[in-house]
Structure formats: structure tokens, C-alpha cells
Enzyme design. Structure first.
Site, PDB file in Angstrom:
ATOM      1  CB  SER A 146      22.287 -21.356  14.968  1.00 52.97           C
ATOM      2  OG  SER A 146      22.751 -20.894  15.538  1.00 52.97           O
TER       3      SER A 146
ATOM      4  CE1 TYR B  51      23.569 -26.588  13.701  1.00 51.01           C
ATOM      5  CE2 TYR B  51      24.625 -24.498  14.336  1.00 51.01           C
ATOM      6  CZ  TYR B  51      24.363 -25.183  14.716  1.00 51.01           C
ATOM      7  OH  TYR B  51      23.008 -24.668  14.787  1.00 51.01           O
TER       8      TYR B  51
ATOM      9  N   GLY C  44      10.817 -27.605  17.748  1.00 52.36           N
ATOM     10  CA  GLY C  44      10.644 -27.932  17.264  1.00 52.36           C
ATOM     11  C   GLY C  44       8.801 -27.857  17.915  1.00 52.36           C
TER      12      GLY C  44
ATOM     13  CG  ASN D   7      10.003 -35.729  16.461  1.00 54.92           C
ATOM     14  OD1 ASN D   7      11.040 -34.809  15.671  1.00 54.92           O
ATOM     15  ND2 ASN D   7      10.846 -36.385  17.301  1.00 54.92           N
ATOM     16  CB  THR D   8      12.055 -33.589  19.780  1.00 51.61           C
ATOM     17  OG1 THR D   8      12.974 -33.366  21.066  1.00 51.61           O
ATOM     18  CG2 THR D   8      13.178 -33.443  18.621  1.00 51.61           C
ATOM     19  N   GLY D   9      12.101 -30.580  21.205  1.00 53.14           N
ATOM     20  CA  GLY D   9      12.952 -28.896  21.374  1.00 53.14           C
ATOM     21  C   GLY D   9      12.178 -28.242  20.602  1.00 53.14           C
TER      22      GLY D   9
ATOM     23  N   GLY E 297      10.315 -30.817  11.672  1.00 51.66           N
ATOM     24  CA  GLY E 297      11.795 -31.722  12.961  1.00 51.66           C
ATOM     25  C   GLY E 297       9.877 -30.968  14.385  1.00 51.66           C
TER      26      GLY E 297
END
Length: 300
Positions: free
Chosen positions: A146, A172, A28, A24-26, A22
Site C-alpha cells: 500500500s 498499518y 481480492g 471473497n471481497t474487494g 481474501g
């Protein structure tokens, strides 16, 4: 001099290979960016290769893209084969990608989406790559959990896929609790080898795209309150980066923001919920996960 751990504390990463799921965004992306800027060769293991390429172009350093869909065991096996062929020695595996609070959906293999992506997918990827990490002194496997692991926190062995009833938050929370239990059990199995450690981290409450799956009634207020209640992704990535690069880190530790409630702040060593340390549940989850994924580890 401030005692806060920041990007400037990241040690020289030249000669190291880091795989970031992951990326590519945020969180990550920020993790990958900072590792690359400190000299690592970074592999963005992403579902959308086009977006991965766009992200790689924004990072200064040696960055490549690998197709990986954590919702498909076939894709995970294919990606792992590619990575093993290209990088027989891996220094860092950062299990960062995840989904949050999705409506009930299933993966290509029929698993509940959050449990399947966040836990089962990363378990399988780690097991298929671990032979490339074990020979490398100082190698690390960092899995991002988390504070949500405390929400309705339990591993529902009687209904792991939430087929009888479904709670976005509960599913989650289960997946993030599983991330921690996986890390702790993996560390016990790695310890006799003496080369690779497993560490966990969490970003606090970071302003990323994960909120896109919140119910519509919550998305508006969250966007308004985000500047007050969240921190930027580059801060949220610091616990992961500390877990991945700080020479003082030990296997089985857990890092998160040091501010009130671990919501914001610079990274420090934190503790997870009492249930996450239950070794009997960790071992049972490991066994069930091996059965569900068909992936076994060469560490016992």
C-alpha cells in the site's frame, strides 16, 4: 492502440492454479474473478467460508473455497496442509488479504492485529506453500502492499506489537512496509532457484471495505469523497494482476497505478520508499519473523 495495461492484457491462464487470500471481497474478488475468466483454477482462501462460497458463485470459471484465518497460525498451518494436498503444483500465490486502521487488537497468537494479519500471516502461509511453487517454472508470489507503507514508515523492532503505545496508521504503515521488505528479501533468496519470483503491488486508493475500520468521524466524509478520490476495485486489482501475469515482470519489482500520486490509473512499474530497500533491515525482519511464526523457508 492504447498503451494502458488492462484486463485484456492478461495472458491465457488455463492450466494454472492461483491462490488468492481474501478473495471473497474487494480487490481480492476482482483479482480472482479476472484470473478465473482467463482460465485459471482459482482458490479463494478466506476466513468466512460461507461468504467465500457466495463469492465463488458469482465468478464464471473454476473456483473453489479454502478456509484460512490469517490471524491464527494453527489455521494457517491447517490451510497450507489442505492446499499442499490438493495442489502439489501452485503457479500463483497472491497475498492479498489485509486489515487497515483497526483499533488495537491481537491475533490468536498475541500479535498486533495489523502486523499479524498483513505480514506475519502471509509470511507463514508463503513459507508453508513454497515447496509447491519452487518446482513450477514461471510461478509467482505477489504480495499486496500500500502507499500507506510510507506513513510513519519504520519497522519498530523495539516494539513490533505496539504494546507501549498504539497508532492505527503507524501499525498499518509498519505492516505494509513489512510486506515490501518481505518481497524484496524473498526475491533475493529465490533468485538462485530460477523458477519462482516474488513481486509486490499496490492498488492506489480503491473504494473497498477496508475503510470500515476508520474512526467514525472520517467514515462519512470518506464515503462522500470516495467517487472523487478513489478508483473502483476492478481498477485497483490491475497492478496485482499485472504483477501476477505480465510476462515482462521481473522478480523484486513493484507495481501500482500510474496516475498522479499513484492514487488512480492503469498499472505501471513504481518505486517504494527509500527505507523499504534497506537490506540490513530486510534481513533482520526476516529473522525476527521466522522466530515469531516458527516458519522457515527452504531458500537461503
Amino acid at each position: 492502440m492504447s498503451g494502458n495495461w488492462t484486463e485484456q492484457n492478461i495472458a491465457d491462464q488455463h492450466g494454472r492454479v492461483a491462490i488468492v487470500t481474501g478473495g471473497n471481497t474487494g480487490l481480492g474478488f476482482e483479482t480472482a474473478r479476472m484470473l478465473a475468466q482467463h482460465g485459471a483454477k482459482v482458490v479463494l482462501a478466506v476466513r468466512n467460508v460461507e461468504k467465500g462460497g457466495q463469492a465463488a458463485a458469482r465468478i464464471a470459471g473454476d473456483v473453489v473455497v479454502q478456509s484460512l484465518d490469517l490471524t491464527s497460525l494453527n489455521s494457517i498451518r491447517s490451510a497450507a496442509a489442505d492446499l499442499r494436498g490438493a495442489y502439489p503444483r501452485i503457479d500463483l500465490l497472491i497475498n492479498n488479504a489485509g486489515v487497515m486502521y483497526t483499533p488495537r487488537q491481537t491475533t490468536a497468537d498475541g500479535f498486533e492485529l495489523q502486523f499479524g494479519t498483513n505480514h506475519l500471516g502471509h509470511f507463514a502461509l508463503t513459507g508453508l506453500l513454497i515447496d509447491c511453487l519452487l518446482p513450477v517454472p514461471g510461478s509467482r508470489i505477489v504480495t499486496v502492499s500500500s502507499t500507506g507503507h510510507r506513513i510513519q514508515a519504520a519497522i519498530h523492532f523495539d516494539d513490533l506489537q505496539w504494546e507501549r503505545s498504539y497508532s492505527r496508521a503507524g501499525a498499518y504503515g509498519q505492516s505494509k512496509l513489512a510486506n515490501l521488505m518481505f518481497t524484496y528479501e524473498l526475491q533475493r533468496r529465490l533468485a538462485p532457484h530460477g523458477t519462482t519470483i516474488a513481486v509486490a503491488a499496490h492498488p492506489g486508493v480503491s473504494n473497498t471495505e477496508l475503510v470500515r475500520n476508520l474512526p467514525a468521524a472520517f467514515r462519512g466524509p470518506i464515503r462522500w469523497l470516495a467517487p472523487l478520490l478513489t478508483q473502483k476495485p476492478e481498477m485497483g486489482a490491475l497492478p496485482t494482476l499485472r504483477a501476477a501475469t505480465d510476462p515482462a515482470v521481473l522478480g523484486g519489482q513493484y507495481y501500482g497505478p500510474g496516475g498522479w500520486g499513484e492514487v488512480r490509473g492503469y498499472p505501471k512499474l513504481v518505486t517504494s520508499s527509500a527505507v523499504s530497500y534497506d537490506q540490513a533491515v530486510q534481513r533482520r525482519l526476516w529473522t525476527v519473523t521466522e522466530e515469531l511464526t516458527g516458519v522457515t523457508f527452504p531458500v537461503r
